[in-house]
Design a protein around this motif. Structure first.
Motif, mmCIF file in Angstrom:
data_model
loop_
_atom_site.group_PDB
_atom_site.id
_atom_site.type_symbol
_atom_site.label_atom_id
_atom_site.label_comp_id
_atom_site.label_asym_id
_atom_site.label_seq_id
_atom_site.Cartn_x
_atom_site.Cartn_y
_atom_site.Cartn_z
ATOM 1 N N ASP A 261 -127.108 -53.691 32.185
ATOM 2 C CA ASP A 261 -126.076 -52.733 32.554
ATOM 3 C C ASP A 261 -125.158 -53.386 33.572
ATOM 4 O O ASP A 261 -125.620 -53.966 34.552
ATOM 5 N N SER A 262 -123.887 -53.305 33.311
ATOM 6 C CA SER A 262 -122.916 -53.862 34.239
ATOM 7 C C SER A 262 -122.540 -52.808 35.263
ATOM 8 O O SER A 262 -122.553 -51.620 34.974
ATOM 9 N N MET B 51 -122.025 -58.518 29.896
ATOM 10 C CA MET B 51 -121.333 -57.383 29.290
ATOM 11 C C MET B 51 -121.210 -57.550 27.785
ATOM 12 O O MET B 51 -121.515 -56.639 27.019
ATOM 13 N N GLU B 52 -120.725 -58.709 27.375
ATOM 14 C CA GLU B 52 -120.514 -58.938 25.946
ATOM 15 C C GLU B 52 -121.823 -59.015 25.174
ATOM 16 O O GLU B 52 -121.876 -58.644 24.006
ATOM 17 N N THR C 214 -117.251 -53.563 37.907
ATOM 18 C CA THR C 214 -116.988 -54.755 37.104
ATOM 19 C C THR C 214 -116.443 -54.354 35.740
ATOM 20 O O THR C 214 -115.455 -54.913 35.265
ATOM 21 N N LEU C 215 -117.066 -53.389 35.112
ATOM 22 C CA LEU C 215 -116.597 -52.907 33.818
ATOM 23 C C LEU C 215 -115.189 -52.338 33.934
ATOM 24 O O LEU C 215 -114.328 -52.586 33.071
ATOM 25 N N ILE D 184 -118.110 -48.321 27.427
ATOM 26 C CA ILE D 184 -117.563 -49.384 26.594
ATOM 27 C C ILE D 184 -118.706 -50.327 26.209
ATOM 28 O O ILE D 184 -119.534 -50.705 27.025
ATOM 29 N N ASP D 185 -118.722 -50.702 24.956
ATOM 30 C CA ASP D 185 -119.751 -51.554 24.370
ATOM 31 C C ASP D 185 -119.277 -53.015 24.405
ATOM 32 O O ASP D 185 -118.077 -53.284 24.305
ATOM 33 N N GLY D 186 -120.214 -53.947 24.513
ATOM 34 C CA GLY D 186 -119.875 -55.371 24.506
ATOM 35 C C GLY D 186 -119.127 -55.794 23.258
ATOM 36 O O GLY D 186 -118.254 -56.669 23.306
#
Length: 84
Positions: A41-42, A35-36, A46-47, A2-4
């Protein structure tokens, strides 16, 4: 992954502030900002919390084979948010 931009778009579609997402996911503001902003890298845990919170609210993340990304707000959630 998933992208920010997808996270920001998902929040916008739901009408959520960052604080709303923090409450729903239980993560820290610094983690969300990273993240946003795609600054680092998260951690997957958390993601996963963010994805779960947004998914429960009606968001579906899209990643196509051609590299296109996006988000969809499921119909029942979209109707509910229009009523507010």
């Amino acid at each position: 992954m998933i992208d920010g931009r997808q996270i920001r778009a998902a929040r916008a579609m739901l009408g959520w502030s960052r604080e709303d997402l923090l409450k729903a996911s239980g993560i820290s503001m610094s983690a969300l900002l990273r993240m946003e902003g795609a600054l680092a890298d998260s951690r997957s845990s958390t993601l996963n919390k963010v994805v779960k919170a947004l998914s429960l609210a009606g968001i579906e993340f899209i990643t196509r084979d051609d590299g296109a990304i996006g988000v969809i707000l499921k119909a029942e959630q979209a109707k509910a948010s229009q009523g507010n």
